[in-house]
Design an enzyme around this catalytic site. Structure first.
Site, PDB file in Angstrom:
ATOM      1  N   TRP A   1      40.475  49.957  30.415  1.00 40.05           N
ATOM      2  CA  TRP A   1      40.176  51.377  30.259  1.00 40.05           C
ATOM      3  C   TRP A   1      41.418  52.232  30.009  1.00 40.05           C
ATOM      4  CZ3 TRP A   1      43.328  53.231  33.890  1.00 40.05           C
ATOM      5  CH2 TRP A   1      43.598  52.410  34.981  1.00 40.05           C
ATOM      6  N   ASN A   2      42.613  51.668  30.210  1.00 43.80           N
ATOM      7  CA  ASN A   2      43.766  52.575  30.316  1.00 43.80           C
ATOM      8  C   ASN A   2      44.284  53.105  28.974  1.00 43.80           C
ATOM      9  OD1 ASN A   2      44.763  49.985  29.743  1.00 43.80           O
ATOM     10  ND2 ASN A   2      46.756  50.482  30.599  1.00 43.80           N
TER      11      ASN A   2
ATOM     12  N   LYS B   1      34.258  43.928  23.956  1.00 42.82           N
ATOM     13  CA  LYS B   1      33.696  44.505  25.176  1.00 42.82           C
ATOM     14  C   LYS B   1      34.738  45.450  25.755  1.00 42.82           C
ATOM     15  CE  LYS B   1      33.768  43.822  29.515  1.00 42.82           C
ATOM     16  NZ  LYS B   1      33.661  45.246  29.894  1.00 42.82           N
ATOM     17  N   PRO B   2      34.582  46.746  25.492  1.00 35.90           N
ATOM     18  CA  PRO B   2      35.510  47.685  26.112  1.00 35.90           C
ATOM     19  C   PRO B   2      35.110  47.853  27.574  1.00 35.90           C
ATOM     20  CG  PRO B   2      33.840  48.886  24.856  1.00 35.90           C
ATOM     21  CD  PRO B   2      33.531  47.417  24.696  1.00 35.90           C
ATOM     22  N   ASP B   3      35.965  48.446  28.374  1.00 40.44           N
ATOM     23  CA  ASP B   3      35.541  48.829  29.711  1.00 40.44           C
ATOM     24  C   ASP B   3      34.458  49.901  29.550  1.00 40.44           C
ATOM     25  OD1 ASP B   3      37.019  48.687  32.740  1.00 40.44           O
ATOM     26  OD2 ASP B   3      35.614  50.327  32.375  1.00 40.44           O
TER      27      ASP B   3
ATOM     28  N   GLY C   1      43.993  43.001  30.257  1.00 42.66           N
ATOM     29  CA  GLY C   1      43.500  43.451  31.561  1.00 42.66           C
ATOM     30  C   GLY C   1      44.373  42.896  32.663  1.00 42.66           C
ATOM     31  N   SER C   2      43.785  42.721  33.826  1.00 43.83           N
ATOM     32  CA  SER C   2      44.587  42.302  34.986  1.00 43.83           C
ATOM     33  C   SER C   2      44.881  40.804  34.936  1.00 43.83           C
ATOM     34  CB  SER C   2      43.835  42.635  36.267  1.00 43.83           C
ATOM     35  OG  SER C   2      42.636  41.886  36.304  1.00 43.83           O
TER      36      SER C   2
ATOM     37  N   GLU D   1      47.014  39.670  27.574  1.00 45.74           N
ATOM     38  CA  GLU D   1      47.995  40.747  27.810  1.00 45.74           C
ATOM     39  C   GLU D   1      47.693  41.284  29.196  1.00 45.74           C
ATOM     40  OE1 GLU D   1      50.254  41.328  25.577  1.00 45.74           O
ATOM     41  OE2 GLU D   1      49.436  40.401  23.784  1.00 45.74           O
ATOM     42  N   LEU D   2      48.554  40.972  30.158  1.00 48.17           N
ATOM     43  CA  LEU D   2      48.182  41.189  31.559  1.00 48.17           C
ATOM     44  C   LEU D   2      49.082  42.206  32.255  1.00 48.17           C
ATOM     45  CD1 LEU D   2      47.494  37.395  32.266  1.00 48.17           C
ATOM     46  CD2 LEU D   2      45.919  39.126  31.376  1.00 48.17           C
TER      47      LEU D   2
ATOM     48  N   CYS E   1      50.460  49.401  31.331  1.00 46.71           N
ATOM     49  CA  CYS E   1      50.921  48.068  31.745  1.00 46.71           C
ATOM     50  C   CYS E   1      52.435  47.951  31.664  1.00 46.71           C
ATOM     51  CB  CYS E   1      50.257  47.012  30.883  1.00 46.71           C
ATOM     52  SG  CYS E   1      50.523  47.272  29.127  1.00 46.71           S
TER      53      CYS E   1
ATOM     54  N   GLU F   1      51.496  45.128  41.603  1.00 46.12           N
ATOM     55  CA  GLU F   1      51.346  46.177  40.600  1.00 46.12           C
ATOM     56  C   GLU F   1      50.515  47.315  41.209  1.00 46.12           C
ATOM     57  OE1 GLU F   1      48.611  45.410  37.313  1.00 46.12           O
ATOM     58  OE2 GLU F   1      50.067  46.244  35.917  1.00 46.12           O
TER      59      GLU F   1
HETATM   60  P1  NAD Z   1      40.419  44.183  34.588  1.00 45.20           P
HETATM   61  O1  NAD Z   1      40.956  42.809  34.485  1.00 45.20           O
HETATM   62  O2  NAD Z   1      39.683  44.544  35.822  1.00 45.20           O
HETATM   63  O3  NAD Z   1      39.408  44.484  33.389  1.00 45.20           O
HETATM   64  C1  NAD Z   1      39.776  44.299  32.032  1.00 45.20           C
HETATM   65  C2  NAD Z   1      38.530  44.008  31.222  1.00 45.20           C
HETATM   66  O4  NAD Z   1      37.983  42.758  31.648  1.00 45.20           O
HETATM   67  C3  NAD Z   1      37.400  45.026  31.408  1.00 45.20           C
HETATM   68  O5  NAD Z   1      36.742  45.233  30.190  1.00 45.20           O
HETATM   69  C4  NAD Z   1      36.489  44.339  32.407  1.00 45.20           C
HETATM   70  O6  NAD Z   1      35.164  44.788  32.350  1.00 45.20           O
HETATM   71  C5  NAD Z   1      36.611  42.897  31.953  1.00 45.20           C
HETATM   72  N1  NAD Z   1      36.247  41.890  32.973  1.00 45.20           N
HETATM   73  C6  NAD Z   1      36.151  42.049  34.303  1.00 45.20           C
HETATM   74  N2  NAD Z   1      35.811  40.878  34.881  1.00 45.20           N
HETATM   75  C7  NAD Z   1      35.707  39.970  33.892  1.00 45.20           C
HETATM   76  C8  NAD Z   1      35.418  38.579  33.855  1.00 45.20           C
HETATM   77  N3  NAD Z   1      35.156  37.896  34.964  1.00 45.20           N
HETATM   78  N4  NAD Z   1      35.440  37.942  32.662  1.00 45.20           N
HETATM   79  C9  NAD Z   1      35.739  38.613  31.531  1.00 45.20           C
HETATM   80  N5  NAD Z   1      36.003  39.927  31.504  1.00 45.20           N
HETATM   81  C10 NAD Z   1      36.000  40.613  32.665  1.00 45.20           C
HETATM   82  O7  NAD Z   1      41.635  45.163  34.350  1.00 45.20           O
HETATM   83  P2  NAD Z   1      41.624  46.763  34.400  1.00 45.20           P
HETATM   84  O8  NAD Z   1      41.693  47.193  35.805  1.00 45.20           O
HETATM   85  O9  NAD Z   1      40.552  47.301  33.546  1.00 45.20           O
HETATM   86  O10 NAD Z   1      42.983  47.100  33.652  1.00 45.20           O
HETATM   87  C11 NAD Z   1      44.173  47.244  34.313  1.00 45.20           C
HETATM   88  C12 NAD Z   1      45.006  46.002  34.180  1.00 45.20           C
HETATM   89  O11 NAD Z   1      45.231  45.720  32.811  1.00 45.20           O
HETATM   90  C13 NAD Z   1      46.394  46.169  34.778  1.00 45.20           C
HETATM   91  O12 NAD Z   1      46.740  45.016  35.483  1.00 45.20           O
HETATM   92  C14 NAD Z   1      47.293  46.338  33.565  1.00 45.20           C
HETATM   93  O13 NAD Z   1      48.619  45.989  33.782  1.00 45.20           O
HETATM   94  C15 NAD Z   1      46.604  45.470  32.570  1.00 45.20           C
HETATM   95  N6  NAD Z   1      46.955  45.860  31.206  1.00 45.20           N
HETATM   96  C16 NAD Z   1      47.781  45.052  30.484  1.00 45.20           C
HETATM   97  C17 NAD Z   1      48.166  45.417  29.210  1.00 45.20           C
HETATM   98  C18 NAD Z   1      49.107  44.554  28.393  1.00 45.20           C
HETATM   99  O14 NAD Z   1      49.219  44.782  27.204  1.00 45.20           O
HETATM  100  N7  NAD Z   1      49.782  43.596  28.979  1.00 45.20           N
HETATM  101  C19 NAD Z   1      47.701  46.610  28.657  1.00 45.20           C
HETATM  102  C20 NAD Z   1      46.870  47.409  29.430  1.00 45.20           C
HETATM  103  C21 NAD Z   1      46.495  47.019  30.694  1.00 45.20           C
END
Ligand code: NAD
Length: 539
Positions: A179-180, A203-205, A254-255, A276-277, A310, A408
Site C-alpha cells: 500500500w505504501n 493484486k494491489p493492497d 511487501g514485507s 522486494e522486501l 522501504c 523495521e
Molecule cells: P505485506 O507483506 O503485509 O503485504 C504486501 C502484499 O502482500 C499485500 O498486497 C498483501 O495483501 C499481500 N499478502 C499478504 N499476505 C499474503 C500471502 N500470504 N501471500 C501472498 N500475498 C500476501 O506488506 P505491507 O505491510 O503491505 O508493506 C510494507 C512492507 O513492504 C514493508 O516491510 C516494506 O519495507 C516493504 N516494501 C518493500 C519495498 C521494496 O522495494 N523493497 C517497497 C515497498 C514496501
C-alpha cells in the site's frame, strides 16, 4: 546532548500545515469509485471490502473482492490477451509506455488526490510516485528495444555454428503490491513486464486499489489492450496465494515475512520470483560531511511518506566529532516539519496509513523510551490532526534490546548512534539481516564511493538519502540479504520478465566425427582447435 533534548521538549509540537479546503469526499466522489471498481476482476462471490481514508477515518470506498475462482478467470483472460500482445514488435509495445508517460504527467492531479486519499501521505510525497513512474515509463519506453533485441553470440564452433540469444516473455506475471507506493509499485513495476510482451495479474493492497485501478484505466487510454492487465482485490492470505498459483513469474513487493511465504509457493511450482522486501536502512554522516546538507537530507530520508518507505533511513550513524552539531541541525529541521492532511501541496509530512502502522510506531517509541532512550524530536501521536498522525521522531540512546534498534518500524522514527572510525561505522551499518539501501555523507565523494563498496545494500546513495539511486532507473534497485531477491529497474528489471532462449544453427559439419574421421582423430583435431582458440583469445 542534554541541551538538544531540553530544547526539543520545550518546543514540543510540529507546526501544522494550512488545510486545502478540499475534502476527500469531493476529491474522490463515489461515482469515481464505482467507475474504477468496474476494473476489478470479481463476479460478486465474495463480500465487498470497505476502505477508509487515513487522513480523516471516513469511508472511502466499498470494493468488490475477488474469489480464488475469479483469480483463475483473470489469468485465463490475461493469457488470451497476451498471445496477440507478444506478437507485436517491441517498439509498438514500448510506444504505449511513452504515451502513458505523457498522459500521467498531464493528469497527475487526479492520481495525487487518489494517492493522498488512500495513503494519507503529503502531496509532495505522492508526487514522487508520479516522478518515479514516469521515469520508469520513459526509460523502458526508450530502452526496451535495446534490452530485448536478439543478440548474436559466439557459437560452439566458429564459422560452423551461428548462435543467437533471444528474449521471450514469461507469459502472465503475478504481481503483488503493498500500500505504501500504490502507483509506483503497481503500474511502475508492471511497465517493463508489458514492454517485454507479458500480461499482468496484479493484486494491489485493498487499501490502495483505487490508485492501481486508475493507472490501469490510463494505461488502456495509452493503448494497452484492456484484458492484458487484470486487477484482483481481496485478503492477502487468500487472493495472494491464488495469484502465485497461476503465475508464470511472480513479482512481489511487501514485507520479508510474506515474501518468504511467496518464495516458497513459487519454488514449489518452479516459477521464478523477484522479491522486494523490508529494510532497516542506515545513513552514515562522516566527519567531513556538509552538516547542513546532511541534516536536510536526513529529514527527507527519514520522514518522506512518514517513513513508510522501504528505502527510508531508520538508523543514523554520526561521527562523534560532529554528532552534536549535526543533531542540533537535524532536530531543529525535524521539529519545523509542518504536518497536515490537506489535498494540496504545503504539508511536509502526512499521516500514517493504518491503525496497525500507528500501533507499531507508538510501541517502538514507547518501549524504547521506557527502556532509557531519549526523544530528541517528536515522539507523540497527533490525533487532533487526524486519527493516524504521528510526529517525526528522533531517538537517542537506543540499545540492542529495544525493538526499534533492529526491527523495521516502517514509520517516522529514526535512532541515532555515534561512531569513532569508518571501520566501525561500516561494521555497524552492516550488522543487520536486511540489505536494501544506505546513505552516506562526505565531501570526499571518491572516498564515499570506496566506503559504499563495503556496505551490504542493493543501493547506496552518496550525499543523498534514497532518491538518487532509486531515480537512476537505468541501474538495478533491490535488496541483499533478507531485503529480497532480484532487482527492479535497469536490465534486470525487464529481463526478469523474460526467458532467455538460445537458437543455434549448425552448418556444413556436425559437432561429431564426420568426413571419415575416426573418434580418435576427431578428438585430436578438437584438442588442437581448442588450444588454438584459446591462443587466439577467442571467447
Ligand atoms: P505485506 O507483506 O503485509 O503485504 C504486501 C502484499 O502482500 C499485500 O498486497 C498483501 O495483501 C499481500 N499478502 C499478504 N499476505 C499474503 C500471502 N500470504 N501471500 C501472498 N500475498 C500476501 O506488506 P505491507 O505491510 O503491505 O508493506 C510494507 C512492507 O513492504 C514493508 O516491510 C516494506 O519495507 C516493504 N516494501 C518493500 C519495498 C521494496 O522495494 N523493497 C517497497 C515497498 C514496501
Amino acid at each position: 546532548m542534554t541541551d538538544i533534548t531540553a530544547e526539543s521538549r520545550s518546543i514540543g509540537r510540529n507546526p501544522v500545515a494550512p488545510g486545502a479546503g478540499r475534502t476527500v469526499a469531493s476529491a474522490v466522489p463515489q461515482s469515481l469509485v464505482r467507475r474504477l471498481a468496474r476494473g476489478i476482476t470479481a463476479t460478486g462471490g465474495a463480500e465487498p471490502a470497505v476502505t477508509r481514508a487515513p487522513l480523516t477515518g471516513e469511508v472511502l470506498a466499498e470494493l468488490p473482492q475477488s474469489t480464488t475462482e475469479d483469480v483463475k478467470v483473470a489469468f485465463e483472460l490475461a493469457r488470451r490477451a497476451q498471445q496477440a500482445w507478444a506478437a507485436l514488435p517491441v517498439r509498438r509495445r514500448a510506444a504505449v509506455l511513452l504515451r502513458f508517460h505523457d498522459l500521467l504527467l498531464k493528469r497527475q492531479d487526479e492520481v495525487l488526490d487518489l494517492i493522498q486519499a488512500e495513503t494519507g501521505k503529503a502531496r509532495l510525497h505522492a508526487f514522487t510516485e508520479v516522478l518515479a513512474t514516469t521515469m520508469a515509463a520513459r526509460h523502458y519506453g526508450r530502452a526496451a528495444v535495446g534490452y530485448l533485441r536478439d543478440r548474436r553470440r559466439g557459437g560452439a564452433v566458429p564459422v560452423l555454428t551461428k548462435a543467437v540469444e533471444a528474449r521471450r516473455p514469461k507469459g502472465v506475471i503475478g504481481q503483488i503490491s503493498p500500500w505504501n507506493y500504490p502507483l509506483e509499485l503497481s503500474v511502475g513495476d508492471a511497465l517493463p513486464a508489458f514492454a517485454a510482451g507479458n500480461a499482468v495479474v496484479n493484486k494491489p493492497d485493498t487499501q490502495t486499489a483505487l490508485t492501481a485501478l486508475w493507472a490501469r484505466e490510463l494505461l488502456i487510454e495509452a493503448g494497452l489492450p484492456a484484458d492484458l492487465w487484470q486487477i484482483v482485490v481481496g485478503e492477502g492470505p487468500v487472493v495472494g496465494p491464488a495469484v502465485v498459483e497461476h503465475a508464470d513469474y511472480v513479482a512481489f513487493t511487501g514485507s520479508t515475512a510474506t515474501g518468504r511465504e511467496v518464495a516458497q509457493r513459487a519454488a514449489g511450482r518452479l516459477v521464478g520470483a523477484s522479491l522486494e522486501l523490508g529494510g532497516k536502512n542506515a545513513m552514515l554522516v562522516l566527519a567531513d560531511a556538509d552538516l547542513e546538507k546532511a541534516a536536510e537530507g536526513a529529514v527527507r530520508a527519514c520522514f518522506d511518506s512518514a517513513g513508510q518507505l522501504c528505502i527510508a533511513v531508520e538508523r543514523l550513524f554520526v561521527h562523534r566529532s560532529v554528532a552534536d552539531a549535526f543533531l542540533a541541525r537535524f532536530a531543529e529541521r525535524t521539529r519545523a516539519l509542518r504536518l497536515g492532511g490537506g489535498l494540496a501541496y504545503g504539508a511536509d509530512m502526512g499521516s500514517l496509513v493504518s491503525a496497525r502502522q500507528l500501533e507499531t510506531v507508538s510501541r517502538h517509541v514507547e518501549e524504547a523510551v521506557k527502556a532509557g532512550a531519549t526523544v530528541l524530536a517528536g515522539g507523540q501521536a497527533r490525533p487532533e490532526l487526524g486519527p493516524l498522525f504521528y510526529e517525526p521522531t528522533i531517538l537517542d540512546g537506543v540499545t540492542p534490546e529495544m525493538a526499534v534498534c533492529a526491527e523495521e518500524t516502517f514509520g517516522p522514527v529514526v535512532s541515532v548512534y555515534r561512531f569513532d572510525t569508518e571501520e566501525e561505522a561500516v561494521e555497524r551499518a552492516n550488522a543487520t539481516s536486511y540489505g536494501l539501501n544506505s546513505s552516506l555523507w562526505t565531501k570526499d565523494t571518491r572516498r564515499g564511493r570506496a566506503i559504499a563498496a563495503r556496505l551490504r545494500t542493493g543501493t547506496v546513495n552518496v550525499n543523498e538519502g534514497y532518491a538518487a539511486a532509486y531515480g537512476s532507473v537505468a541501474s538495478p534497485m533491490g535488496g541483499m540479504g533478507e531485503s529480497g531477491l532480484g532487482r527492479r529497474h535497469g536490465a534486470e528489471g525487464i529481463l526478469r520478465y523474460t526467458e532467455g532462449q538460445t537458437i543455434a544453427t549448425q552448418r556444413l559439419l556436425p559437432i561429431a566425427p564426420s568426413l571419415g574421421l575416426s573418434d580418435e582423430k576427431f578428438a585430436a583435431v578438437f584438442t588442437t582447435s581448442l588450444r588454438a582458440l584459446k591462443a587466439l583469445r577467442i571467447k
